[in-house]
Design an enzyme around this catalytic site. Sequence first.
Site, short mmCIF file in Angstrom:
data_model
loop_
_atom_site.label_atom_id
_atom_site.label_comp_id
_atom_site.label_asym_id
_atom_site.label_seq_id
_atom_site.Cartn_x
_atom_site.Cartn_y
_atom_site.Cartn_z
N SER A 1 -11.25 20.58 -7.66
CA SER A 1 -10.85 21.99 -7.53
C SER A 1 -10.25 22.52 -8.82
CB SER A 1 -9.81 22.12 -6.42
OG SER A 1 -8.59 21.52 -6.84
N GLY A 2 -9.85 21.62 -9.69
CA GLY A 2 -9.20 22.09 -10.92
C GLY A 2 -7.69 22.11 -10.78
N GLU B 1 21.53 11.97 -3.38
CA GLU B 1 20.17 12.29 -3.81
C GLU B 1 19.93 13.79 -4.01
OE1 GLU B 1 21.20 11.30 -0.92
OE2 GLU B 1 19.89 11.80 0.77
N VAL C 1 -4.08 19.90 -10.23
CA VAL C 1 -3.64 18.69 -10.92
C VAL C 1 -4.17 17.43 -10.23
CG1 VAL C 1 -1.64 17.43 -11.77
CG2 VAL C 1 -1.48 19.89 -11.42
N ASP C 2 -4.02 17.37 -8.89
CA ASP C 2 -4.33 16.13 -8.19
C ASP C 2 -5.80 15.75 -8.31
OD1 ASP C 2 -1.74 16.60 -7.52
OD2 ASP C 2 -2.16 17.23 -5.47
N SER C 3 -6.69 16.70 -7.98
CA SER C 3 -8.11 16.33 -8.02
C SER C 3 -8.56 16.10 -9.46
CB SER C 3 -8.97 17.38 -7.32
OG SER C 3 -8.99 18.58 -8.03
N SER C 4 -7.96 16.79 -10.42
CA SER C 4 -8.35 16.59 -11.83
C SER C 4 -7.96 15.20 -12.29
CB SER C 4 -7.67 17.63 -12.73
OG SER C 4 -8.06 18.92 -12.35
N HIS D 1 25.48 12.84 0.30
CA HIS D 1 24.09 12.65 -0.14
C HIS D 1 23.99 12.66 -1.67
CE1 HIS D 1 22.02 12.88 3.75
NE2 HIS D 1 23.08 13.60 4.09
N CYS E 1 24.91 8.37 4.50
CA CYS E 1 25.14 9.18 5.69
C CYS E 1 24.87 8.38 6.97
CB CYS E 1 24.30 10.45 5.62
SG CYS E 1 24.84 11.71 6.77
N TYR E 2 23.76 8.62 7.68
CA TYR E 2 23.48 7.82 8.88
C TYR E 2 23.45 6.34 8.52
CZ TYR E 2 21.03 5.80 12.86
OH TYR E 2 20.69 5.01 13.93
N LYS F 1 4.30 14.15 -7.28
CA LYS F 1 3.59 15.11 -8.13
C LYS F 1 3.96 14.98 -9.61
CE LYS F 1 1.07 19.00 -7.76
NZ LYS F 1 0.00 19.22 -6.79
N GLY G 1 19.84 10.59 8.54
CA GLY G 1 18.93 10.91 9.64
C GLY G 1 19.65 11.66 10.73
#
Length: 519
Positions: free
Chosen positions: A229-230, A177, A232-235, A175, A86-87, A375, A59
């Site tokens: 909408s077509g 990550e 990924v998420d809404s599908s 880091h 780190c922080y 995602k 941070g």
Amino acid sequence: MEFHNHKEKVLIIDFGSQVTKLIARRIRELGVYSEILTPKNFNKLKRFYNVKGVILSGGPSSVTSTKFPRISKEIFKKNIPVLGICYGLQLIAKIFGGKIKPSKKRREFGRAILFKKRSSLLTRKYLITKKSVWMSHEDAVVKLPKSFKVVASTKDSKLTIIENTKKKIYGVQFHPEVTHTDNGNIIFKNFLFPICKIKKKWNIKSQTKRLIEEIKETVKQDKVICALSGGVDSSVVALLINKAIKKNLICIMVDTGLMRKNEFKYTYKIFKKKYKLNVKLINASRHFFNKLKNISNPEKKRKIIGNLFIEIFEKESRKYKNIKFLAQGTLYPDIIESKSSTGSKTSKIKSHHNVGGLPRKMNLRLIEPLKEFFKDEVRIIGNSLGLVKDINLKHPFPGPGLGIRIVGNVTPEKIKILQEADFIFINELIKSGLYKKIWQAYAALLPIKTVGVMGDSRTYENICLLRAVISEDGMTADYFNFPKKFVDNISNKIINNVKGVNRVVYDITSKPPSTIELE
Ligand code: XMP
């Protein structure tokens, strides 16, 4: 925020680092469920049932200031392993009586080489050779807290990895990550398995069943409406909810006219015919083009598109009776961002298009079945629901669509040109196997014309800009390095096939300083 029904989990306390989300992803990639909490919410936790480990993120704050974000010491008394990054490391050192020095002059930024000082469970199979790790810090721990030992150092900082094995507290200054750190996942693996002793492997596929059950329980006999909408998420949301409540899900597709070529027709066909969903298609492109006439300011364009979308969706949904819920494809990163805690108030760069105003306006309850997921996890759920590959693997697409990929004013003619160019670009990416390697790719139209020569005649036409970026989460991005052959071919294909374009350029800026979209 707590999600129920997860067995063993790791809590990540977010001290405001840009890359905290990546920690959660790394942990989940290793088959362990993780959640991000603000220090404030973490301090409020009463029970640590199922919490097998705690990670303190990096941070921007400094423990050498008078005020700095901290966590209550209680956690260190519970025999739950803690890893500070780190922080997080500096905070651990501060709490246990170490000394931290603000070292404005000797910042350590970028790659550094680790030197092993002693063996540790945290660095098992890691410190065999000198590893290159990613540093980004000004403050440094200069005096080790009592009862801690040094595991590794770099040339510039002596205390790069520290540990207190008795209390199971570990700290790393770099880091692990980020991908710039070599094999950072080994550090996480060591923390999760030999140190936190996590056995239960979490996997997303097995979550699908739970999600469907939860939707059934919440919705019961009521109706749910969703904007499809077509993407990924809404599908995935539509398929999931359909599995739970069948025809009580009503999907509305608002064709703004700002979508990619054939996209809406194709999506409609798939969901109506293949999945047999209750889908209503509304062609509203004329309204959108009318409202966008002569508007070239990006923010104005975004607002117009967002508001009109809401207006049309609301009007359509009023035609149905007894709707109690609105389903949205909110993802985990959206929630973390809006709850960002530690005072790092990032300025609003763009107003994102979503249907956020709707639930309150329409007196609906929200259901957001994907709000726990990243995602790539949503794609795994999509896959397990049988979502067709070309939708499941689709790149992200912004709500305002091609409206913000035509710089300046939007006209139906420009949309047509852009749709053709984009279609060629995306198809070539798919054909060459590059599509999957890229986070997001698209064509855009610039609002300037330039001179060209085609055959024997002079042309004066549009510039098509191509953008392709690699990214982990859309927050930062790098432009994609195409092989020359691909670039040569794509430029020819677009110019030869798209009337109205006589020049193709490739955007070679990363984010930051640029954004992924142009507007
Ligand atoms: P920028 O351009 O801010 O984009 O670097 C980051 C990611 O967000 C997407 N994006 C949007 N998504 N509504 C969305 O749903 C929006 O208004 C919007 N604007 C940008 C963008 O495509 C990229 O993936």
